[in-house]
Design a protein around this motif. Sequence first.
Motif, PDB file in Angstrom:
ATOM      1  N   ILE A  47      33.439  55.962  36.787  1.00  0.00           N
ATOM      2  CA  ILE A  47      33.729  57.296  37.329  1.00  0.00           C
ATOM      3  C   ILE A  47      34.608  58.047  36.341  1.00  0.00           C
ATOM      4  CG2 ILE A  47      34.795  58.590  39.211  1.00  0.00           C
ATOM      5  CD1 ILE A  47      34.252  56.080  40.963  1.00  0.00           C
ATOM      6  N   PRO A  48      34.112  59.175  35.799  1.00  0.00           N
ATOM      7  CA  PRO A  48      34.941  59.956  34.880  1.00  0.00           C
ATOM      8  C   PRO A  48      36.058  60.679  35.637  1.00  0.00           C
ATOM      9  CG  PRO A  48      32.760  60.945  35.117  1.00  0.00           C
ATOM     10  CD  PRO A  48      32.780  59.703  35.943  1.00  0.00           C
ATOM     11  N   MET A  49      37.268  60.514  35.150  1.00  0.00           N
ATOM     12  CA  MET A  49      38.442  61.148  35.748  1.00  0.00           C
ATOM     13  C   MET A  49      38.661  62.503  35.081  1.00  0.00           C
ATOM     14  SD  MET A  49      39.510  58.992  37.956  1.00  0.00           S
ATOM     15  CE  MET A  49      38.314  57.736  38.331  1.00  0.00           C
ATOM     16  N   LEU A  50      38.021  63.539  35.623  1.00  0.00           N
ATOM     17  CA  LEU A  50      38.064  64.855  35.010  1.00  0.00           C
ATOM     18  C   LEU A  50      39.145  65.752  35.599  1.00  0.00           C
ATOM     19  CD1 LEU A  50      34.280  65.594  34.458  1.00  0.00           C
ATOM     20  CD2 LEU A  50      35.966  64.694  32.858  1.00  0.00           C
ATOM     21  N   ASP A  51      40.087  65.170  36.259  1.00  0.00           N
ATOM     22  CA  ASP A  51      41.244  65.895  36.758  1.00  0.00           C
ATOM     23  C   ASP A  51      42.151  66.186  35.558  1.00  0.00           C
ATOM     24  OD1 ASP A  51      43.664  66.691  37.867  1.00  0.00           O
ATOM     25  OD2 ASP A  51      43.641  65.165  39.430  1.00  0.00           O
TER      26      ASP A  51
ATOM     27  N   SER B 282      36.405  69.607  20.571  1.00  0.00           N
ATOM     28  CA  SER B 282      37.499  69.894  19.638  1.00  0.00           C
ATOM     29  C   SER B 282      38.454  68.707  19.494  1.00  0.00           C
ATOM     30  CB  SER B 282      38.278  71.135  20.083  1.00  0.00           C
ATOM     31  OG  SER B 282      38.893  70.904  21.332  1.00  0.00           O
ATOM     32  N   ILE B 283      38.163  67.633  20.198  1.00  0.00           N
ATOM     33  CA  ILE B 283      38.954  66.396  20.190  1.00  0.00           C
ATOM     34  C   ILE B 283      40.432  66.709  20.462  1.00  0.00           C
ATOM     35  CG2 ILE B 283      39.433  64.232  18.986  1.00  0.00           C
ATOM     36  CD1 ILE B 283      36.959  64.644  17.343  1.00  0.00           C
ATOM     37  N   SER B 284      40.651  67.446  21.529  1.00  0.00           N
ATOM     38  CA  SER B 284      42.024  67.738  21.940  1.00  0.00           C
ATOM     39  C   SER B 284      42.387  67.066  23.260  1.00  0.00           C
ATOM     40  CB  SER B 284      42.239  69.253  22.041  1.00  0.00           C
ATOM     41  OG  SER B 284      41.277  69.847  22.873  1.00  0.00           O
ATOM     42  N   PHE B 285      41.385  66.662  24.044  1.00  0.00           N
ATOM     43  CA  PHE B 285      41.621  65.972  25.307  1.00  0.00           C
ATOM     44  C   PHE B 285      40.652  64.810  25.456  1.00  0.00           C
ATOM     45  CE2 PHE B 285      43.137  70.266  26.230  1.00  0.00           C
ATOM     46  CZ  PHE B 285      44.381  69.991  26.767  1.00  0.00           C
ATOM     47  N   ILE B 286      41.145  63.710  26.032  1.00  0.00           N
ATOM     48  CA  ILE B 286      40.270  62.606  26.438  1.00  0.00           C
ATOM     49  C   ILE B 286      40.519  62.335  27.915  1.00  0.00           C
ATOM     50  CG2 ILE B 286      40.056  61.571  24.153  1.00  0.00           C
ATOM     51  CD1 ILE B 286      42.061  59.444  24.979  1.00  0.00           C
ATOM     52  N   TYR B 287      39.446  61.921  28.579  1.00  0.00           N
ATOM     53  CA  TYR B 287      39.476  61.649  30.016  1.00  0.00           C
ATOM     54  C   TYR B 287      39.010  60.220  30.252  1.00  0.00           C
ATOM     55  CZ  TYR B 287      39.806  66.669  30.171  1.00  0.00           C
ATOM     56  OH  TYR B 287      40.218  67.956  29.964  1.00  0.00           O
ATOM     57  N   PRO B 288      39.796  59.417  30.954  1.00  0.00           N
ATOM     58  CA  PRO B 288      39.402  58.025  31.187  1.00  0.00           C
ATOM     59  C   PRO B 288      38.198  57.924  32.117  1.00  0.00           C
ATOM     60  CG  PRO B 288      41.408  58.535  32.405  1.00  0.00           C
ATOM     61  CD  PRO B 288      41.077  59.743  31.575  1.00  0.00           C
TER      62      PRO B 288
ATOM     63  N   ASN C  28      46.550  52.798  25.812  1.00  0.00           N
ATOM     64  CA  ASN C  28      46.535  52.967  27.266  1.00  0.00           C
ATOM     65  C   ASN C  28      45.547  52.039  27.973  1.00  0.00           C
ATOM     66  OD1 ASN C  28      48.399  55.324  27.736  1.00  0.00           O
ATOM     67  ND2 ASN C  28      47.074  56.133  26.128  1.00  0.00           N
ATOM     68  N   ASP C  29      45.074  51.003  27.292  1.00  0.00           N
ATOM     69  CA  ASP C  29      44.144  50.025  27.865  1.00  0.00           C
ATOM     70  C   ASP C  29      42.887  50.664  28.461  1.00  0.00           C
ATOM     71  OD1 ASP C  29      45.695  47.776  27.203  1.00  0.00           O
ATOM     72  OD2 ASP C  29      46.908  48.024  29.017  1.00  0.00           O
ATOM     73  N   LEU C  30      42.298  51.596  27.748  1.00  0.00           N
ATOM     74  CA  LEU C  30      41.071  52.255  28.181  1.00  0.00           C
ATOM     75  C   LEU C  30      39.909  51.721  27.362  1.00  0.00           C
ATOM     76  CD1 LEU C  30      42.449  55.900  28.235  1.00  0.00           C
ATOM     77  CD2 LEU C  30      42.123  54.404  30.204  1.00  0.00           C
ATOM     78  N   THR C  31      38.775  51.481  28.007  1.00  0.00           N
ATOM     79  CA  THR C  31      37.606  50.989  27.277  1.00  0.00           C
ATOM     80  C   THR C  31      36.547  52.066  27.092  1.00  0.00           C
ATOM     81  OG1 THR C  31      36.649  50.151  29.333  1.00  0.00           O
ATOM     82  CG2 THR C  31      37.911  48.595  27.986  1.00  0.00           C
ATOM     83  N   GLU C  32      36.516  53.052  27.987  1.00  0.00           N
ATOM     84  CA  GLU C  32      35.570  54.164  27.893  1.00  0.00           C
ATOM     85  C   GLU C  32      36.293  55.451  28.237  1.00  0.00           C
ATOM     86  OE1 GLU C  32      31.142  52.901  29.140  1.00  0.00           O
ATOM     87  OE2 GLU C  32      32.563  53.006  30.793  1.00  0.00           O
ATOM     88  N   VAL C  33      36.008  56.488  27.465  1.00  0.00           N
ATOM     89  CA  VAL C  33      36.579  57.800  27.745  1.00  0.00           C
ATOM     90  C   VAL C  33      35.549  58.877  27.410  1.00  0.00           C
ATOM     91  CG1 VAL C  33      38.980  57.112  27.317  1.00  0.00           C
ATOM     92  CG2 VAL C  33      37.627  58.047  25.445  1.00  0.00           C
TER      93      VAL C  33
ATOM     94  N   TYR D 293      32.934  58.053  24.479  1.00  0.00           N
ATOM     95  CA  TYR D 293      33.476  57.148  23.462  1.00  0.00           C
ATOM     96  C   TYR D 293      33.695  55.791  24.121  1.00  0.00           C
ATOM     97  CZ  TYR D 293      36.386  54.963  19.971  1.00  0.00           C
ATOM     98  OH  TYR D 293      36.876  54.089  19.040  1.00  0.00           O
ATOM     99  N   VAL D 294      33.119  54.738  23.538  1.00  0.00           N
ATOM    100  CA  VAL D 294      33.288  53.371  24.016  1.00  0.00           C
ATOM    101  C   VAL D 294      34.026  52.600  22.926  1.00  0.00           C
ATOM    102  CG1 VAL D 294      32.116  51.282  24.812  1.00  0.00           C
ATOM    103  CG2 VAL D 294      31.154  53.530  25.349  1.00  0.00           C
ATOM    104  N   VAL D 295      35.149  51.976  23.269  1.00  0.00           N
ATOM    105  CA  VAL D 295      36.015  51.333  22.280  1.00  0.00           C
ATOM    106  C   VAL D 295      35.278  50.295  21.446  1.00  0.00           C
ATOM    107  CG1 VAL D 295      38.061  49.891  21.964  1.00  0.00           C
ATOM    108  CG2 VAL D 295      38.119  51.803  23.553  1.00  0.00           C
ATOM    109  N   ASN D 296      34.499  49.429  22.044  1.00  0.00           N
ATOM    110  CA  ASN D 296      33.853  48.341  21.311  1.00  0.00           C
ATOM    111  C   ASN D 296      32.417  48.649  20.914  1.00  0.00           C
ATOM    112  OD1 ASN D 296      36.110  46.646  21.378  1.00  0.00           O
ATOM    113  ND2 ASN D 296      35.611  45.983  23.445  1.00  0.00           N
ATOM    114  N   ASP D 297      32.105  49.900  20.674  1.00  0.00           N
ATOM    115  CA  ASP D 297      30.771  50.327  20.285  1.00  0.00           C
ATOM    116  C   ASP D 297      30.643  50.267  18.757  1.00  0.00           C
ATOM    117  OD1 ASP D 297      28.301  51.479  19.960  1.00  0.00           O
ATOM    118  OD2 ASP D 297      28.745  53.261  21.145  1.00  0.00           O
ATOM    119  N   THR D 298      29.657  49.545  18.248  1.00  0.00           N
ATOM    120  CA  THR D 298      29.470  49.386  16.808  1.00  0.00           C
ATOM    121  C   THR D 298      29.268  50.731  16.121  1.00  0.00           C
ATOM    122  OG1 THR D 298      28.422  47.266  17.220  1.00  0.00           O
ATOM    123  CG2 THR D 298      28.118  48.195  15.053  1.00  0.00           C
ATOM    124  N   PHE D 299      28.524  51.629  16.732  1.00  0.00           N
ATOM    125  CA  PHE D 299      28.300  52.953  16.155  1.00  0.00           C
ATOM    126  C   PHE D 299      29.621  53.677  15.965  1.00  0.00           C
ATOM    127  CE2 PHE D 299      27.614  57.546  16.711  1.00  0.00           C
ATOM    128  CZ  PHE D 299      26.800  57.787  15.622  1.00  0.00           C
TER     129      PHE D 299
END
Length: 84
Positions: A69-73, A58-64, A48-53, A21-27
């Motif tokens: 670098i995806p933070m999958l911790d 199931s849309i229950s968790f998002i990872y910055p 949380n000032d995130l631009t990409e996650v 998911y990209v915050v400023n993505d037209t799609f």
Amino acid sequence: MNDKFIQLLRCPNTGEELKLYVVNDTFNEEKETTDKGLQMIKEECLKNDLTEVLFNTSISFIYPIIDEIPMLDPSKAYSIKATN
């Protein structure tokens, strides 16, 4: 971020596939008008000032994603609850 790379990743909390998911993505902006889950992801990103996650299916968790670098911790995950 490369789609083939994202396809290899799994949510550490649920084992589900992850999507970008990209915050400023037209799609995404077009889809947000009808999809409550995407609206919730955007709200959490803006809060949380995130631009990409990455989010699980199931849309229950998002990872910055920080510096590509995806933070999958699990401790870095944001828990959200989506109702469609």
